[in-house]
Design a protein around this motif. Structure first.
Motif, mmCIF file in Angstrom:
data_model
loop_
_atom_site.group_PDB
_atom_site.id
_atom_site.type_symbol
_atom_site.label_atom_id
_atom_site.label_comp_id
_atom_site.label_asym_id
_atom_site.label_seq_id
_atom_site.Cartn_x
_atom_site.Cartn_y
_atom_site.Cartn_z
ATOM 1 N N LEU A 138 0.936 -1.150 -0.056
ATOM 2 C CA LEU A 138 -0.024 -0.131 -0.018
ATOM 3 C C LEU A 138 0.823 1.364 0.131
ATOM 4 O O LEU A 138 0.650 2.233 -0.650
ATOM 5 N N GLY A 139 1.952 1.368 0.763
ATOM 6 C CA GLY A 139 2.715 2.342 0.848
ATOM 7 C C GLY A 139 3.438 2.702 -0.776
ATOM 8 O O GLY A 139 3.387 3.843 -1.074
ATOM 9 N N GLU A 140 4.068 1.628 -1.215
ATOM 10 C CA GLU A 140 4.316 1.651 -2.447
ATOM 11 C C GLU A 140 3.480 2.193 -3.517
ATOM 12 O O GLU A 140 3.859 2.721 -4.547
ATOM 13 N N ARG A 141 2.001 1.876 -3.424
ATOM 14 C CA ARG A 141 1.319 2.340 -4.161
ATOM 15 C C ARG A 141 0.591 3.934 -4.055
ATOM 16 O O ARG A 141 0.351 4.184 -5.120
ATOM 17 N N LEU A 142 0.479 4.012 -2.967
ATOM 18 C CA LEU A 142 -0.113 5.335 -2.620
ATOM 19 C C LEU A 142 0.941 6.396 -2.610
ATOM 20 O O LEU A 142 0.320 7.670 -2.974
ATOM 21 N N MET A 143 1.863 6.286 -2.092
ATOM 22 C CA MET A 143 3.151 7.458 -1.815
ATOM 23 C C MET A 143 3.316 8.233 -2.833
ATOM 24 O O MET A 143 3.485 9.609 -2.749
ATOM 25 N N PRO A 144 3.620 7.613 -4.139
ATOM 26 C CA PRO A 144 4.029 8.413 -5.242
ATOM 27 C C PRO A 144 2.938 9.409 -5.602
ATOM 28 O O PRO A 144 3.240 10.670 -5.855
ATOM 29 N N GLU A 145 1.933 9.033 -5.566
ATOM 30 C CA GLU A 145 0.784 10.059 -5.824
ATOM 31 C C GLU A 145 0.562 11.143 -5.028
ATOM 32 O O GLU A 145 0.121 12.185 -5.161
#
Length: 168
Positions: free
Chosen positions: A57-64
């Motif tokens: 989830l961190g990898e998916r949400l953080m860039p955005e």
């Protein structure tokens, strides 16, 4: 494997407080994910899948989230709500250091512990996500809280996880 039901991202810009204009706007970005709780109603000894789900989830949400900020992240926080068929520890596993690693990677560092909060609650409950300076845990001007909720989450056997960043 993480079963994601939905992802919500928001951006808040604070321009004034108590009728006093901010010297510069404060931008806060929040990312939330609603995921199935694979351990609802069970006593489990190996919680590693939830640690790994936090990293995913961190990898998916953080860039955005980083893209939503007007500048570099200054403070951060994380939290989770576990549906009523789960235990608070399940949310604790989700927001573990494995979530912190992609958060720090996305913002280019972060020496301080990431403030967090977890609770068990029904759908629509609010979560107060504590915020603190990313490098100085004793920076009192950066102590803050953002309250988040998802109207239809967490359901009985789901988790709701939130992470937040802010920039000055």
């Amino acid at each position: 494997m993480v079963e994601i039901r939905k992802i919500i991202t928001t951006r808040e810009t604070i321009l004034s407080e108590l009728e006093v204009a901010a010297l510069r706007p404060i931008v806060r970005a929040v990312g939330m994910a609603v995921i199935r709780n694979p351990f609802a109603g069970q006593f489990i000894h190996d919680l590693r899948p939830l640690f790994e789900a936090g990293a995913i989830l961190g990898e998916r949400l953080m860039p955005e989230l980083v893209k939503l900020l007007d500048g570099p992240a200054v403070s951060y926080g994380k939290g989770a709500i576990v549906g009523v068929d789960g235990e608070m520890e399940l949310g604790g596993c989700l927001r573990s250091p494995m979530l912190g690693k992609p958060m720090r990677a996305a913002i280019g560092g972060g020496k301080a512990l990431i403030s967090s909060n977890v609770k068990v609650a029904a759908a629509g409950a609010t979560l107060d996500v504590p915020l603190g300076h990313k490098d100085d845990s004793r920076s009192f001007p950066h102590f803050d809280t953002i309250t988040v909720s998802v109207a239809d989450a967490p359901r009985v056997d789901w988790l709701f996880a939130a992470r937040q960043d802010s920039a000055l």
